[in-house]
Each structure stands twice: as structure tokens, then as C-alpha cells.
Design a protein around this motif. Structure first.
Motif, PDB file in Angstrom:
ATOM      1  N   ASP A   1       2.532 -15.128 -11.943  1.00 22.45           N
ATOM      2  CA  ASP A   1       3.691 -15.941 -11.567  1.00 22.45           C
ATOM      3  C   ASP A   1       3.990 -15.767 -10.084  1.00 22.45           C
ATOM      4  OD1 ASP A   1       4.413 -16.829 -14.338  1.00 22.45           O
ATOM      5  OD2 ASP A   1       4.692 -14.670 -14.622  1.00 22.45           O
ATOM      6  N   VAL A   2       4.800 -16.688  -9.539  1.00 23.23           N
ATOM      7  CA  VAL A   2       5.141 -16.615  -8.112  1.00 23.23           C
ATOM      8  C   VAL A   2       6.632 -16.383  -7.888  1.00 23.23           C
ATOM      9  CG1 VAL A   2       3.176 -17.992  -7.321  1.00 23.23           C
ATOM     10  CG2 VAL A   2       5.313 -19.147  -7.976  1.00 23.23           C
ATOM     11  N   GLN A   3       7.368 -16.198  -8.989  1.00 22.88           N
ATOM     12  CA  GLN A   3       8.788 -15.862  -8.880  1.00 22.88           C
ATOM     13  C   GLN A   3       9.120 -14.822  -9.940  1.00 22.88           C
ATOM     14  OE1 GLN A   3      10.258 -20.053  -8.958  1.00 22.88           O
ATOM     15  NE2 GLN A   3      11.290 -19.573  -7.038  1.00 22.88           N
ATOM     16  N   PHE A   4      10.018 -13.883  -9.584  1.00 26.53           N
ATOM     17  CA  PHE A   4      10.366 -12.784 -10.484  1.00 26.53           C
ATOM     18  C   PHE A   4      11.841 -12.876 -10.844  1.00 26.53           C
ATOM     19  CE2 PHE A   4      11.136  -7.951 -10.855  1.00 26.53           C
ATOM     20  CZ  PHE A   4      10.882  -7.971 -12.224  1.00 26.53           C
TER      21      PHE A   4
ATOM     22  N   GLY B   1      -0.573 -16.308  -1.724  1.00 25.52           N
ATOM     23  CA  GLY B   1      -1.346 -17.184  -0.849  1.00 25.52           C
ATOM     24  C   GLY B   1      -1.384 -18.644  -1.285  1.00 25.52           C
ATOM     25  N   ARG B   2      -0.827 -18.957  -2.465  1.00 24.46           N
ATOM     26  CA  ARG B   2      -0.724 -20.367  -2.871  1.00 24.46           C
ATOM     27  C   ARG B   2       0.536 -20.988  -2.269  1.00 24.46           C
ATOM     28  NH1 ARG B   2      -1.687 -18.524  -9.053  1.00 24.46           N
ATOM     29  NH2 ARG B   2      -0.313 -16.910  -8.222  1.00 24.46           N
ATOM     30  N   ALA B   3       1.605 -20.192  -2.228  1.00 22.50           N
ATOM     31  CA  ALA B   3       2.892 -20.687  -1.721  1.00 22.50           C
ATOM     32  C   ALA B   3       2.982 -20.573  -0.208  1.00 22.50           C
ATOM     33  CB  ALA B   3       4.034 -19.915  -2.377  1.00 22.50           C
ATOM     34  N   ILE B   4       2.157 -19.675   0.368  1.00 22.61           N
ATOM     35  CA  ILE B   4       2.130 -19.503   1.825  1.00 22.61           C
ATOM     36  C   ILE B   4       0.658 -19.559   2.243  1.00 22.61           C
ATOM     37  CG2 ILE B   4       2.838 -18.026   3.764  1.00 22.61           C
ATOM     38  CD1 ILE B   4       4.914 -16.744   1.891  1.00 22.61           C
ATOM     39  N   GLN B   5       0.231 -20.749   2.643  1.00 23.94           N
ATOM     40  CA  GLN B   5      -1.203 -21.003   2.865  1.00 23.94           C
ATOM     41  C   GLN B   5      -1.811 -20.096   3.944  1.00 23.94           C
ATOM     42  OE1 GLN B   5      -3.374 -23.288   1.240  1.00 23.94           O
ATOM     43  NE2 GLN B   5      -1.728 -23.438  -0.263  1.00 23.94           N
ATOM     44  N   GLY B   6      -1.098 -19.930   5.044  1.00 22.61           N
ATOM     45  CA  GLY B   6      -1.642 -19.145   6.153  1.00 22.61           C
ATOM     46  C   GLY B   6      -1.917 -17.705   5.778  1.00 22.61           C
ATOM     47  N   ILE B   7      -1.017 -17.107   4.975  1.00 21.04           N
ATOM     48  CA  ILE B   7      -1.216 -15.697   4.627  1.00 21.04           C
ATOM     49  C   ILE B   7      -2.433 -15.546   3.714  1.00 21.04           C
ATOM     50  CG2 ILE B   7       0.197 -15.359   2.521  1.00 21.04           C
ATOM     51  CD1 ILE B   7       0.233 -13.054   5.624  1.00 21.04           C
TER      52      ILE B   7
ATOM     53  N   PRO C   1      -9.250 -14.133  -4.831  1.00 20.07           N
ATOM     54  CA  PRO C   1      -9.537 -14.173  -6.273  1.00 20.07           C
ATOM     55  C   PRO C   1      -9.412 -15.601  -6.817  1.00 20.07           C
ATOM     56  CG  PRO C   1      -7.840 -12.535  -5.751  1.00 20.07           C
ATOM     57  CD  PRO C   1      -8.054 -13.338  -4.517  1.00 20.07           C
ATOM     58  N   LYS C   2     -10.135 -15.852  -7.902  1.00 24.45           N
ATOM     59  CA  LYS C   2     -10.097 -17.164  -8.573  1.00 24.45           C
ATOM     60  C   LYS C   2      -8.667 -17.616  -8.851  1.00 24.45           C
ATOM     61  CE  LYS C   2     -14.299 -17.934 -11.255  1.00 24.45           C
ATOM     62  NZ  LYS C   2     -14.933 -17.686 -12.548  1.00 24.45           N
ATOM     63  N   ARG C   3      -7.830 -16.660  -9.207  1.00 23.34           N
ATOM     64  CA  ARG C   3      -6.447 -16.990  -9.579  1.00 23.34           C
ATOM     65  C   ARG C   3      -5.745 -17.778  -8.472  1.00 23.34           C
ATOM     66  NH1 ARG C   3      -3.419 -12.687 -13.033  1.00 23.34           N
ATOM     67  NH2 ARG C   3      -4.447 -13.959 -14.614  1.00 23.34           N
ATOM     68  N   LEU C   4      -5.974 -17.378  -7.211  1.00 20.88           N
ATOM     69  CA  LEU C   4      -5.300 -18.058  -6.100  1.00 20.88           C
ATOM     70  C   LEU C   4      -5.983 -19.375  -5.729  1.00 20.88           C
ATOM     71  CD1 LEU C   4      -4.309 -15.185  -3.630  1.00 20.88           C
ATOM     72  CD2 LEU C   4      -3.134 -16.016  -5.643  1.00 20.88           C
ATOM     73  N   LEU C   5      -7.262 -19.481  -6.078  1.00 18.70           N
ATOM     74  CA  LEU C   5      -8.038 -20.674  -5.703  1.00 18.70           C
ATOM     75  C   LEU C   5      -8.084 -21.734  -6.810  1.00 18.70           C
ATOM     76  CD1 LEU C   5     -11.090 -18.871  -4.037  1.00 18.70           C
ATOM     77  CD2 LEU C   5      -9.162 -19.956  -2.865  1.00 18.70           C
ATOM     78  N   GLU C   6      -7.844 -21.300  -8.060  1.00 23.79           N
ATOM     79  CA  GLU C   6      -8.014 -22.233  -9.190  1.00 23.79           C
ATOM     80  C   GLU C   6      -6.798 -22.364 -10.098  1.00 23.79           C
ATOM     81  OE1 GLU C   6     -11.612 -21.226 -11.290  1.00 23.79           O
ATOM     82  OE2 GLU C   6     -12.821 -21.190  -9.452  1.00 23.79           O
ATOM     83  N   GLU C   7      -5.967 -21.331 -10.182  1.00 22.61           N
ATOM     84  CA  GLU C   7      -4.774 -21.401 -11.044  1.00 22.61           C
ATOM     85  C   GLU C   7      -3.569 -21.785 -10.182  1.00 22.61           C
ATOM     86  OE1 GLU C   7      -4.016 -17.883 -13.415  1.00 22.61           O
ATOM     87  OE2 GLU C   7      -6.170 -17.553 -13.695  1.00 22.61           O
ATOM     88  N   ALA C   8      -3.019 -22.953 -10.426  1.00 25.43           N
ATOM     89  CA  ALA C   8      -1.903 -23.436  -9.600  1.00 25.43           C
ATOM     90  C   ALA C   8      -0.628 -22.632  -9.869  1.00 25.43           C
ATOM     91  CB  ALA C   8      -1.649 -24.905  -9.892  1.00 25.43           C
TER      92      ALA C   8
ATOM     93  N   LYS D   1       4.809 -25.254  -6.740  1.00 27.00           N
ATOM     94  CA  LYS D   1       4.362 -25.623  -8.094  1.00 27.00           C
ATOM     95  C   LYS D   1       3.216 -26.636  -8.011  1.00 27.00           C
ATOM     96  CE  LYS D   1       6.034 -27.247 -12.529  1.00 27.00           C
ATOM     97  NZ  LYS D   1       7.179 -27.737 -13.316  1.00 27.00           N
ATOM     98  N   GLY D   2       2.107 -26.314  -8.698  1.00 23.38           N
ATOM     99  CA  GLY D   2       0.957 -27.213  -8.713  1.00 23.38           C
ATOM    100  C   GLY D   2      -0.045 -26.962  -7.592  1.00 23.38           C
ATOM    101  N   LYS D   3       0.250 -25.994  -6.713  1.00 18.22           N
ATOM    102  CA  LYS D   3      -0.642 -25.766  -5.561  1.00 18.22           C
ATOM    103  C   LYS D   3      -1.529 -24.534  -5.747  1.00 18.22           C
ATOM    104  CE  LYS D   3      -0.226 -26.731  -1.318  1.00 18.22           C
ATOM    105  NZ  LYS D   3      -0.522 -27.998  -0.652  1.00 18.22           N
TER     106      LYS D   3
END
Length: 615
Positions: free
Chosen positions: A263-266, A445-451, A566-573, A580-582
Motif C-alpha cells: 500500500d502507499v498510505q498507512f 517510487g510510484r507516487a514520486i517518480q523521481g525518487i 522491484p516488480k511491485r513498483l513497476l507492475e503493481e499500480a 492511484k493507478g500509477k
């Protein structure tokens, strides 16, 4: 010139300690600290060396501004080949130790070989000798510091040491100074332990002399301190809340990696935030946060001192943990908390205290526990194997793992190998949230592309301190960029990486970069070291250091395949929040980044780039 002009070389195999002049030709090209120590290391070791073998070396280094009146001039770095990653390892620490070494008249200490029995190095100004450490081997960092100050009858001396984690070859063992400041990442403490080197105690009373232009230095450092004081982050945010000010901010932008990046929010972020640390507890009516604390020469004072509720399950029968101790910083609170779904602030502080006491990186430790909890919930790991029920969100499991990992007991031995080795062993390597084997810190790294690009290309593996694009992408410093947009991020990442290398090598804290640019550091270095340190030259030095580190990694066997996520950041949105969705768009950014760097398509440095940088 504010270099001391000499280094100590310690051959642990032979038991000899010798002084030699600093290579000033290298100092002009690589400055000091991170840059200069890395130059010495790459010239002296085979990049393919086993990090824990006798042939690896480990270096403690200060920068030209370390020990001076420049704000935050207390930094030092530990440079070696890292056992966690097999890449260049350079870990930076604050506190008072670095300034003390400089005031003793030394720019750096190089350790080579390995001792047959435990030893420590004693430095008192010009006098340096190896001493028997048998009596303190097996002791914690805290016990070691106390014992050495007592035996040397000098409470003002400064100690840099390892605890159980370093002795037991935990691959993310840290080197700790001043009780709770640490060169924390990449396993530098494990290298120290492999050489049977327990500690360095240093006392320096010589001060830092020889500034190139003392009057100008006093004037320019005073001007730059004013900039820090008037800045919203360095003058208000960090002094008031510390780095923990970020917990709620990053959660709101949907970039707080939670439960091993599933998840990306806690939902529990507010319970482990800076605000929670400053709020009285329901149980005892006391605030967890006692006060803030500064390192040597620091005008920001972001450090935290924190207390655990004495009735809390982790310490109710352990009065030795009832006093105030080094408190939670954002990365540690995230790794011990959100990464594992744990929102019990006192448990996080207990685990953090154990990391300080035994010398262990809380980021890699916490992130590895996140992988363990996911494997446990999948049924891959069982309660019999790991010794406890370890579902996401269990404070008991977190506390238990912290207790057994540093000491190398039971399943703690496996956690101590880091998430890359552990997940591979149990057949799920994709569950290691790491790059080059080093676990990611507290930004998705999905929510903050540069990092995401910064993680993938970092020379020391997953890291935020090698190019903190969060400053721009979230905080709008020096300019606001859209965190969800990948366009323009390769240029941004390169600029941050090069600037950071120069900041680190000067001997100042990277947190100053919230208010300062290189244009603020350059005149301080020029007044201390000579007029050739212009803004243009400082930019070039940063770029040269980055490419030198890259070249070492390439020669050690790293390729473009290792600049990955990792695959999670490259394939799981991402499932919630603004992202959301990225997924992370690394595939698009990486070729552009290589081109901007002057590297070929395989990530190798082109001959013309080498020539331009003088590599």
C-alpha cells in the motif's frame, strides 16, 4: 587551507599505525570526506574483493569544513566496499566524532588488513596506537563508549564503535558515535567487525587552523547561518518537529510505503508522527518527546530525545530502557512502523533504541521485517520457523525481531542477512523492496517518480540521501515539480545526485540543502580552502565523485540490469491516493538519464565523459 594535511594508516594485521601526508592533488579534485575517501579506496582495493575479507579496507574521513564554524560542520563518512550490496558503501554520520578527529589533526584514518584479536584505536592529537579490546568485545555501543571514556579518564573523548550487530556480521550493521548518531547504511559496521576492530576513541585539542581566508570565512559562514535560520524548513520545521514532520505529509500525498510496499498510505500514520511524539500519552500523561538535540556546529537541531512509557510491554521489566534516549527520525519511524503496519509509537522507539544500542540500520532492519511479515501472511514462513506470530501490525513481533537480529539468535540470523537474501532463500525474490540489495527508505517510487529513478541509479543501492528529489517533488525546493510526472526527472535526479556528492564531501549536513544550494557552499569552501572552489568547480567535483563511484561498481560487476526496481513498483499500480493507478516509469526515464550522464546504453561511462571529468 582547512585540511589537516595528514592521514593515519592502520595495518591491523601488522598492528602498525603510521602517519602520511594527504594527497593534496586528490583533495583539490575530490574535496574530502565522501569524495576523497572513495578516491583512496578505489585506488587501493580490487573492486571484486569480498567485502568481509582481509583485503577490503575501511576509511573514516572528514571534510574540509568538518570541525570549522560552518553550520553543521560535524559530519564524517565511513567508506568501504559494502557487504549488503557488494557496491561502494559510503555512510555519513553527525554528532561530535568527526569534528574531534579533525581537531586532533587528521583528515582521515585508513584501516587495512585484519586483527587476530579484538582491538581499538586510540587517538590523542598526534599520538595514535592500537590497544587490546578483549574486555569490550561483546559489549553494546553504549557500554563500549562508557568503558573507553572511563579507562582513558576522559569524559570529553569521542567514540565511534560497533555493537553486537557488527560483531555478528549483520549485513546492515552500523557504526555508531555519540550513543545514537550513526553511519547507518550498507553494513559498514559488519566490515569493522570482520576486522576485529571494536572502536576508535579520539580526543583532539588542536582546533582547525590554516583557513585560506579567515576573515572572509567568518563573514560568509555568518551570512549562510542567517539563511538557514530564516528558512521555513531549516529554521522552523526541522527544529520544531525533526524529520518526523514528514510522516503525515508523505502519507497525504500517497507516497508512504506500507506493509512492504503493498500500500502507499498507512491508516496509522498519525499515531507514529511528529505530532504524536509531541502529544501526551493516554497511559502516563507524558509526552514521548523530551527535547531536540543538535550535532557539532549545527544551527538546525533536528535530533530527537525520546522516552518510552515505563509500563509499556517492551520495557516494563527492563528499567535500563526507562531513561531518555535517541528518538525516532522519519526514516526509522517509517521502517519500523508503516513498513510493517505497526502504529504503536513506544514499540517503534524500543526497536529504535535497540538499533542504536547494538549498532544496526533501522531502515534495512525494518524493511526486512516487512518482507518477513508478508512471507508469514502468505504461509511461506511459519510460527515454528520464526518463533512468533508475525502478521502485519504486530508490535510484539517487531520487538521480538529487534531483540534477536542484532544478537544473531534464531531467525534473527536470517533477518540480519537483509531482505534480498532472505526473500531469495524462500523463493520470493520479488518481495525484497530494494535496489542493488539495499532496502528502500520511506518514499514510494510510484507516487514520486523521481525518487524511483534515484533509488534505481543510486551508487550505494536503494537510498534517499544520494539524490533527495523529495525536496523538489513534494516540498517545492528549490522548484516544485510534479511527483506523478516522469518527464524532466532524469535531469532533476542527476542535479540532486551531483550536488549531494559535493555537500557530503565538504563535510556539511545534507539537510542544509533545504535552504542552501551549491552557490552557498562554494564560497564557504573557497574561504576555507582557496579561490579555485567556484560554483562551477564544485558542480564538477560532485559529478566527478558520482562517476568515480559508478566506475567502481561497474568494475565490481554491476551492469545496467542492476539499475532496477522491484516488480511491485513497476507492475503493481498504487491503490489509493493521488498516484492511484500509477506504476514507476523507470523504463522511460533510465535511457534518458544515461544519455544526460554521458554513459552508453549499458550504463558504462563513455571515454569522452571520463576525459572531461579527469577520471
Amino acid at each position: 587551507m582547512s585540511w589537516a594535511g595528514k592521514i593515519l594508516r592502520v595495518n591491523l594485521t601488522a598492528g602498525t599505525v603510521t602517519s602520511e601526508p594527504l594527497r593534496m592533488d586528490w583533495a583539490k579534485l575530490y574535496l574530502g570526506s565522501r569524495g576523497l575517501a572513495t578516491k583512496y579506496l578505489v585506488e587501493e582495493i580490487d573492486p571484486k574483493v569480498d567485502p568481509l575479507s582481509i583485503d577490503n579496507k575501511i576509511i573514516w574521513a572528514t571534510g574540509p569544513l568538518t570541525g570549522t564554524m560552518a553550520s553543521t560542520g560535524g559530519r564524517y563518512t565511513v567508506v568501504t566496499k559494502g557487504p549488503l550490496t557488494g557496491a561502494i558503501a559510503c555512510s555519513n554520520s553527525g554528532g561530535y566524532w568527526g569534528a574531534e578527529l579533525k581537531m586532533a589533526g587528521w583528515d582521515m584514518v585508513i584501516f587495512e588488513g585484519a586483527s587476530a584479536k579484538p582491538v581499538y584505536l586510540s587517538i590523542e592529537n598526534d599520538r595514535a596506537e592500537l590497544k587490546d579490546a578483549s574486555a569490550i568485545w561483546g559489549k553494546s555501543v553504549w557500554e563500549t563508549e562508557e568503558a573507553l571514556k572511563k579507562s582513558h579518564q576522559d569524559p570529553q573523548a569521542r567514540v565511534s564503535s560497533i555493537g553486537a550487530a557488527g560483531e555478528n556480521q549483520v549485513l546492515f550493521a552500523a557504526v555508531v558515535n555519540d550513543l545514537h548518531r550513526a553511519a547507518g547504511r550498507s553494513g559498514v559496521g559488519a566490515v569493522m567487525g570482520s576486522k576485529k576492530l571494536k572502536a576508535i576513541i579520539v580526543r583532539g585539542t588542536q582546533g582547525v587552523g590554516n583557513l585560506s581566508n579567515p576573515k572572509e570565512f567568518m563573514k560568509v559562514t555568518a551570512e549562510k547561518k542567517k539563511i538557514l535560520a530564516e528558512n521555513g524548513v531549516t529554521g522552523q520545521g526541522l527544529p520544531t518537529y525533526g524529520t518526523q514532520v514528514l510522516m503525515n505529509v508523505i502519507n497525504e500525498v500517497g507516497a508512504l510505503p506500507t506493509r512492504n510496499h503493498r500500500d502507499v498510505q498507512f491508516e496509522g500514520a498519525k499515531d507514529i508522527s511528529a505530532e504524536a511524539m509531541a502529544t501526551p500519552r493516554a497511559t502516563d500523561g507524558k509526552k514521548p518527546l523530551v527535547t531536540n538535540q543538535a550535532c557539532f556546529g549545527c544551527t538546525i537541531a533536528c535530533g530527537r530525545i525520546q522516552k518510552i512509557d515505563q509500563g509499556h510491554f517492551t520495557v516494563s521489566t527492563k528499567p535500563q530502557y526507562w531513561g531518555a534516549s535517541g528518538g525516532l527520525e522519519y526514516e526509522a519511524a517509517w521502517a519500523l512502523g508503516a513498513a510493517n503496519g505497526v502504529n504503536d509509537l513506544d514499540t517503534l522507539q524500543y526497536a529504535n533504541v535497540l538499533c542504536n544500542e547494538h549498532g544496526m540500520d533501522p531502515i534495512s532492519f525494518g524493511a526486512t521485517v516487512g518482507a518477513v511479515m508478508e512471507l508469514y501472511e502468505m504461509g511461506v514462513l511459519t510460527k515454528e520457523q520464526i518463533g512468533i506470530d508475525a502478521k502485519f501490525g504486530s508490535p510484539q513481533a517487531l520487538a521480538h525481531f529487534a531483540e534477536i537480529t542484532a544478537k544473531g539468535e534464531g531467525f534473527g540470523k536470517e533477518i540480519g542477512q537483509g531482505s534480498k537474501r532472505l526473500t531469495a532463500k524462500y523463493g520470493h525474490p520479488d518481495l525484497s523492496m530494494s535496489s542493488k540489495g539495499q532496502e528502500f527508505p520511506a518514499y514510494d517510487g510510484r507516487a514520486i517518480q523521481g525518487i524511483g529513478l534515484a533509488y534505481a541509479t543510486s551508487n550505494r543501492g536503494g537510498c534517499h540521501l544520494r539524490g533527495y528529489t523529495i525536496a523538489s517533488e513534494v516540498l517545492g525546493i528549490p522548484v516544485k515539480t510534479d511527483p506523478l510526472e516522469s518527464n524532466g526527472k532524469p535531469e532533476l535526479v542527476k542535479a540532486f545526485q551531483d550536488a549531494t556528492a559535493a555537500f557530503d564531501s565538504a563535510g556539511v549536513c545534507i539537510f542544509t540543502s533545504f535552504a542552501w544550494g551549491l552557490a552557498d557552499v562554494a564560497p564557504q569552501v573557497a574561504a576555507a580552502c582557496g579561490d579555485e572552489f567556484t560554483l562551477e568547480n564544485m558542480n564538477l567535483i560532485g559529478e566527478r565523485i558520482w562517476n568515480m563511484e559508478r566506475d567502481f561498481n561497474n568494475r565490481a560487476g554491476f551492469t545496467s540490469k542492476d539499475d532496477s526496481l522491484p516488480k511491485r513498483l513497476l507492475e503493481e499500480a498504487a491503490k489509493t491516493g493521488p498516484a492511484k493507478g500509477k506504476v514507476n516509469e523507470l523504463g522511460k526515464m533510465l535511457p534518458e538519464y544515461y544519455a544526460i550522464r554521458g554513459w552508453d546504453g549499458d550504463g558504462q561511462i563513455k571515454p569522452e565523459t571520463r576525459e572531461r571529468l579527469g577520471l
